[in-house]
Motif scaffolding. Structure first.
Motif, mmCIF file in Angstrom:
data_model
loop_
_atom_site.group_PDB
_atom_site.id
_atom_site.type_symbol
_atom_site.label_atom_id
_atom_site.label_comp_id
_atom_site.label_asym_id
_atom_site.label_seq_id
_atom_site.Cartn_x
_atom_site.Cartn_y
_atom_site.Cartn_z
ATOM 1 N N LEU A 193 0.852 -1.177 0.000
ATOM 2 C CA LEU A 193 0.000 0.000 0.000
ATOM 3 C C LEU A 193 0.893 1.233 0.000
ATOM 4 O O LEU A 193 2.118 1.125 0.153
ATOM 5 N N HIS A 194 0.288 2.406 -0.172
ATOM 6 C CA HIS A 194 1.102 3.615 -0.321
ATOM 7 C C HIS A 194 1.689 4.084 0.993
ATOM 8 O O HIS A 194 2.911 4.279 1.108
ATOM 9 N N GLY A 195 0.849 4.316 1.994
ATOM 10 C CA GLY A 195 1.311 4.919 3.234
ATOM 11 C C GLY A 195 1.486 3.919 4.359
ATOM 12 O O GLY A 195 2.593 3.586 4.763
ATOM 13 N N GLY A 196 0.385 3.433 4.887
ATOM 14 C CA GLY A 196 0.428 2.475 5.981
ATOM 15 C C GLY A 196 -0.928 2.378 6.649
ATOM 16 O O GLY A 196 -1.857 3.127 6.320
ATOM 17 N N PHE A 197 -1.055 1.454 7.584
ATOM 18 C CA PHE A 197 -2.296 1.292 8.348
ATOM 19 C C PHE A 197 -2.089 1.807 9.765
ATOM 20 O O PHE A 197 -1.209 1.335 10.494
ATOM 21 N N HIS A 198 -2.891 2.781 10.153
ATOM 22 C CA HIS A 198 -2.909 3.249 11.529
ATOM 23 C C HIS A 198 -3.565 2.172 12.399
ATOM 24 O O HIS A 198 -4.421 1.421 11.932
ATOM 25 N N HIS A 199 -3.174 2.123 13.680
ATOM 26 C CA HIS A 199 -3.735 1.077 14.549
ATOM 27 C C HIS A 199 -5.248 1.216 14.717
ATOM 28 O O HIS A 199 -5.939 0.232 15.013
#
Length: 335
Positions: free
Chosen positions: A203-209
């Motif tokens: 993915l481009h950025g990331g997954f926040h918790h």
């Protein structure tokens, strides 16, 4: 830099289906030209041949598996020539730009738009290469980044000056050149924001918790993100609560927390949620492709946007590798 610096520039084409086939608008030597395309073939683009794929695209799958090599890069930002040099040196394409990666998969984790002056060249080439790779059993995956979403929603703050002049000559805002009625606009609206290949999530950025609060898998993330991609095209003119989260600063195109020690503890539950071993992301710039947290995060934004050099990530049976502009590989870690 003033518009006069681009008095003799070329740009486009911007292509729209019409009753006679397709209408193409382009700029050659600073002047707008319009013509009709009746067949899906290469066109004369300001004195050189440009290969086009005009076929409409349906959304692709979210999850892939198999014993094929994978290459990933990110954040091209209009540096088309550098991207081509990188793909050629690493034998993804030949010297004529043809696919030679066989059944391999090429993943671009967003941000072709903005900053640089060769955006449309990259978009048309990647769209064409998707079709070429499929002929050999391979695949090209272009995921949406924050700059694709910004442009489609009319946020043009990082636009190169060249494209401001394009918009002036076309007599419409730059984002409207990628409207849902255009070939490239339709293509962009079909794109995923996240895919999984074997045990890797891209993915481009990331997954926040806080993503864990929502009972949602990768396929539905793509579906909702696409459905609410362009806010002005929604019947309610407002995104849903989940749509706002996915498109917001804690969503997959904006979040940078994977490179923060504060977020390290959240990696395990996020990886478990998506049954993955690692996240592979762009968005956060580094000098090279990097690995963090024992390979749980790989960053593939190698600062191509600066226009000097860049790297690829190779994933093969024996491990994970960085690959540079000369095709030299350096191991990140073994599988």
């Amino acid at each position: 830099m003033s518009f006069t610096a681009f008095a003799g520039f070329n740009d486009g084409p911007y292509i729209y289906p019409d009753k006679n086939g397709y209408r193409a608008d382009l700029i050659c030597q600073g002047k707008k030209r319009t013509f009709v395309i009746k067949e899906h073939k290469a066109i004369d683009f300001c004195g050189r041949s440009m290969k086009l794929n005009l076929v409409s695209n349906a959304p692709t799958e979210t999850v892939y598996s198999g014993a094929f090599p994978v290459v990933a890069l990110s954040d091209i930002h209009g540096q088309h020539a550098l991207m081509m040099q990188l793909l050629k040196a690493n034998k993804i394409i030949d010297q004529n730009g043809n696919w030679i990666f066989g059944k391999g998969h090429l993943v671009i984790t967003g941000d072709i738009f903005d900053r640089g002056s060769q955006v449309t060249e990259s978009l048309w080439y990647i769209k064409w290469l998707e079709n070429e790779a499929a002929k050999f059993g391979g695949a090209v995956h272009f995921l949406l980044g924050n700059h694709e979403v910004m442009v489609l929603n009319g946020d043009l703050r990082y636009l190169h000056k060249k494209y401001e002049q394009t918009a002036s000559l076309m007599n419409k805002p730059f984002d409207q050149l990628f409207s849902k009625d255009s070939v490239l606009g339709q293509w962009l609206r079909s794109k995923n924001v996240v895919i999984k290949i074997n045990n890797n999530v891209f993915l481009h950025g990331g997954f926040h918790h806080e993503t864990l609060k929502y009972d949602i898998g990768l396929k539905d993330i793509n579906k909702i993100f696409r459905e609410e991609l362009v806010e002005q095209e929604l019947s309610s003119k407002k995104r849903s609560e989940l749509g706002q989260f996915l498109h917001g600063r804690k969503g997959p195109i904006w979040h940078r927390g994977f490179f923060s020690e504060e977020q390290k503890a959240q990696l395990a539950p996020l990886l478990a949620r998506f049954s993955a071993s690692r996240f592979i992301v762009g968005h956060t710039s580094h000098k090279t492709v990097i690995s963090r947290y024992n390979g749980k995060v790989i960053g593939v934004d190698s600062s191509i946007k600066l226009g000097h050099k860049g790297e690829l990530l190779f994933i093969e049976e024996d491990g994970y590798w960085r690959a540079d502009m000369q095709g030299k590989r350096t191991p990140l870690f073994a599988k």
